[in-house]
Design a protein around this motif. Sequence first.
Motif, PDB file in Angstrom:
ATOM      1  N   ILE A  67      -4.011   2.682   3.276  1.00 13.47           N
ATOM      2  CA  ILE A  67      -3.785   3.243   1.944  1.00 13.47           C
ATOM      3  C   ILE A  67      -4.895   4.222   1.575  1.00 13.47           C
ATOM      4  O   ILE A  67      -6.069   3.859   1.507  1.00 13.47           O
ATOM      5  N   ASP A  68      -4.507   5.463   1.317  1.00 14.15           N
ATOM      6  CA  ASP A  68      -5.445   6.513   0.934  1.00 14.15           C
ATOM      7  C   ASP A  68      -4.918   7.186  -0.327  1.00 14.15           C
ATOM      8  O   ASP A  68      -3.980   7.977  -0.286  1.00 14.15           O
ATOM      9  N   PHE A  69      -5.529   6.860  -1.459  1.00 14.35           N
ATOM     10  CA  PHE A  69      -5.060   7.399  -2.727  1.00 14.35           C
ATOM     11  C   PHE A  69      -5.359   8.891  -2.877  1.00 14.35           C
ATOM     12  O   PHE A  69      -4.787   9.560  -3.736  1.00 14.35           O
ATOM     13  N   ILE A  76     -10.921   0.524  -7.095  1.00 10.94           N
ATOM     14  CA  ILE A  76     -10.243  -0.645  -7.659  1.00 10.94           C
ATOM     15  C   ILE A  76      -9.420  -1.348  -6.579  1.00 10.94           C
ATOM     16  O   ILE A  76      -9.448  -2.582  -6.440  1.00 10.94           O
ATOM     17  N   PHE A  77      -8.694  -0.565  -5.803  1.00  9.09           N
ATOM     18  CA  PHE A  77      -7.877  -1.102  -4.716  1.00  9.09           C
ATOM     19  C   PHE A  77      -8.739  -1.829  -3.684  1.00  9.09           C
ATOM     20  O   PHE A  77      -8.435  -2.959  -3.277  1.00  9.09           O
ATOM     21  N   SER A 115      -1.479  -1.307  -8.393  1.00 10.58           N
ATOM     22  CA  SER A 115      -0.196  -0.837  -7.879  1.00 10.58           C
ATOM     23  C   SER A 115      -0.457   0.195  -6.793  1.00 10.58           C
ATOM     24  O   SER A 115      -1.474   0.896  -6.814  1.00 10.58           O
ATOM     25  N   ILE A 116       0.458   0.282  -5.836  1.00 10.96           N
ATOM     26  CA  ILE A 116       0.300   1.168  -4.683  1.00 10.96           C
ATOM     27  C   ILE A 116       1.545   2.046  -4.560  1.00 10.96           C
ATOM     28  O   ILE A 116       2.659   1.514  -4.395  1.00 10.96           O
ATOM     29  N   PRO A 117       1.411   3.355  -4.642  1.00 10.34           N
ATOM     30  CA  PRO A 117       2.582   4.224  -4.469  1.00 10.34           C
ATOM     31  C   PRO A 117       3.214   4.029  -3.092  1.00 10.34           C
ATOM     32  O   PRO A 117       2.509   3.794  -2.107  1.00 10.34           O
TER      33      PRO A 117
END
Length: 216
Positions: A52-54, A72-73, A116-118
């Motif tokens: 996961i890379d925002f 936060i993640f 939350s994760i897109p």
Amino acid sequence: MIISNTTQNKISFNARKVAITQNVVKCKKTKINIFKLDSNDNALLENLKEKIDFQTLYTKLNEQQKTKIQQIFEYCIYTSKFKEIETFIAICGNKICGILSTNKLGTLRDINGICSIPVGQDKKVNLVGQTLFYQIFNMAKREKLEKVAIEAVKDSPSNVVDRYKKLGFKSKDEGERYVTMEIDKYKISSQIRKLKKIITFKEVNDKQSYDLNKYL
């Protein structure tokens, strides 16, 4: 205790499905399943952290906002590795869309992290945050706890302090970076009634073990 990378490579998976949910927003039906992890799933957490890379998932936020959400993640991932922490993963379709870490402290349940994760670029899943809060409120009610607490990040891009207030939380203490917020058992029951109007939530006791790596 944090499981070492060497140990992670030797263990299997043991995620269990604990809830099946559905919501409808603007005529769009969204199904979200919630899974509970255990120590056998620490390898999944590491894989999730790497995957996961925002920075790429959010194109409409500035660099500072993206970095804050990433922090936060990753804090959710970090806290989830301790044995006293209960971790829940939300899945929509074939993608992980949220994570929640929590532990019980006497008559209080503490939310260590929620994110939350897109599931694609700028593609957030409807009501995934509310669904995870539904999960925590259900737990607190079943355990007959007095309250649920959370530390809200003051400079969060999504203004979580106001969001949590809408979910019944009240500010108790304010520091430089965080606002400590709580919701008591009476407000929890009230919020569950409100959430029932927008989310169909069914607890399940699924004994099957799931490998959630396929949802990364």
